[in-house]
Design a protein around this motif. Structure first.
Motif, PDB file in Angstrom:
ATOM      1  N   ASP A  57     -51.591   0.170  18.812  1.00 37.35           N
ATOM      2  CA  ASP A  57     -51.705   0.898  20.188  1.00 37.35           C
ATOM      3  C   ASP A  57     -52.561   2.145  19.858  1.00 37.35           C
ATOM      4  O   ASP A  57     -52.596   2.409  18.608  1.00 37.35           O
ATOM      5  N   PHE A  58     -52.916   2.872  20.905  1.00 36.48           N
ATOM      6  CA  PHE A  58     -53.787   3.971  20.748  1.00 36.48           C
ATOM      7  C   PHE A  58     -52.506   5.204  21.383  1.00 36.48           C
ATOM      8  O   PHE A  58     -52.394   4.831  22.508  1.00 36.48           O
ATOM      9  N   ILE A  71     -60.547   5.755  27.127  1.00 40.56           N
ATOM     10  CA  ILE A  71     -61.688   4.811  26.561  1.00 40.56           C
ATOM     11  C   ILE A  71     -61.150   4.096  25.504  1.00 40.56           C
ATOM     12  O   ILE A  71     -61.616   2.726  25.451  1.00 40.56           O
ATOM     13  N   ALA A  72     -60.628   4.280  24.680  1.00 37.35           N
ATOM     14  CA  ALA A  72     -59.865   3.540  23.695  1.00 37.35           C
ATOM     15  C   ALA A  72     -58.910   2.533  24.292  1.00 37.35           C
ATOM     16  O   ALA A  72     -59.178   1.056  23.641  1.00 37.35           O
ATOM     17  N   ALA A 115     -59.652   5.687  14.633  1.00 37.90           N
ATOM     18  CA  ALA A 115     -59.969   4.877  15.426  1.00 37.90           C
ATOM     19  C   ALA A 115     -59.926   3.460  14.589  1.00 37.90           C
ATOM     20  O   ALA A 115     -60.979   3.299  13.842  1.00 37.90           O
ATOM     21  N   GLU A 116     -59.675   2.443  15.423  1.00 38.34           N
ATOM     22  CA  GLU A 116     -59.665   0.992  14.421  1.00 38.34           C
ATOM     23  C   GLU A 116     -59.858  -0.209  15.865  1.00 38.34           C
ATOM     24  O   GLU A 116     -59.434  -0.016  16.764  1.00 38.34           O
ATOM     25  N   GLY A 117     -60.947  -1.089  15.152  1.00 39.40           N
ATOM     26  CA  GLY A 117     -61.374  -1.893  15.954  1.00 39.40           C
ATOM     27  C   GLY A 117     -62.704  -2.969  15.606  1.00 39.40           C
ATOM     28  O   GLY A 117     -62.665  -2.358  14.139  1.00 39.40           O
ATOM     29  N   VAL A 136     -59.293  -0.364  21.498  1.00 39.77           N
ATOM     30  CA  VAL A 136     -59.398   0.375  20.345  1.00 39.77           C
ATOM     31  C   VAL A 136     -58.153   0.927  20.012  1.00 39.77           C
ATOM     32  O   VAL A 136     -57.257   1.186  20.954  1.00 39.77           O
ATOM     33  N   LYS A 137     -57.589   0.842  18.648  1.00 39.76           N
ATOM     34  CA  LYS A 137     -56.120   1.407  18.186  1.00 39.76           C
ATOM     35  C   LYS A 137     -56.166   2.650  17.538  1.00 39.76           C
ATOM     36  O   LYS A 137     -57.234   2.803  16.985  1.00 39.76           O
ATOM     37  N   GLY A 138     -55.116   3.258  17.411  1.00 42.16           N
ATOM     38  CA  GLY A 138     -55.088   4.748  16.586  1.00 42.16           C
ATOM     39  C   GLY A 138     -54.825   5.772  16.997  1.00 42.16           C
ATOM     40  O   GLY A 138     -53.413   5.624  17.832  1.00 42.16           O
ATOM     41  N   TYR A 139     -55.177   6.996  16.987  1.00 42.66           N
ATOM     42  CA  TYR A 139     -54.642   8.197  17.676  1.00 42.66           C
ATOM     43  C   TYR A 139     -55.572   9.227  17.682  1.00 42.66           C
ATOM     44  O   TYR A 139     -56.720   9.314  17.240  1.00 42.66           O
TER      45      TYR A 139
END
Length: 89
Positions: A84-85, A24-25, A46-48, A30-33
């Motif tokens: 990145d995610f 989905i990310a 999550a970042e975006g 969407v970036k993060g982990y």
């Protein structure tokens, strides 16, 4: 850019939740982990942009069909500039 931290409760480990979240990310940019926490929950940073994050939270909150989600906590957090995610742990 905005950032949120999610904590997903229920039967969410060992059911493909991290890979579900990863797909989905990447689709939404969407970036993060995402990671399994020691307490049996799944944690997501999550970042975006606002609309992408809203859609991400909506989809992740449903989880994969094999998960049983009992609670979702979603709180604003500090933007860290992930590139990145990733799946960790």
């Amino acid at each position: 850019m905005e950032a949120v931290f999610l904590k997903i409760y229920g039967h969410v480990q060992g059911v493909g939740f991290r890979y579900f979240t990863y797909r989905i990310a990447h689709r939404l940019g969407v970036k993060g982990y995402v990671r399994n926490a020691e307490d049996g929950t799944v944690e997501i940073h999550a970042e975006g942009d606002k609309s992408s994050l809203e859609q991400f939270v909506k989809e992740v909150s449903r989880g994969p069909s094999s998960a049983i989600i009992t609670k979702v906590e979603c709180n604003p957090t500090t933007y860290q500039g992930f590139e990145d995610f990733t799946i960790t742990r």
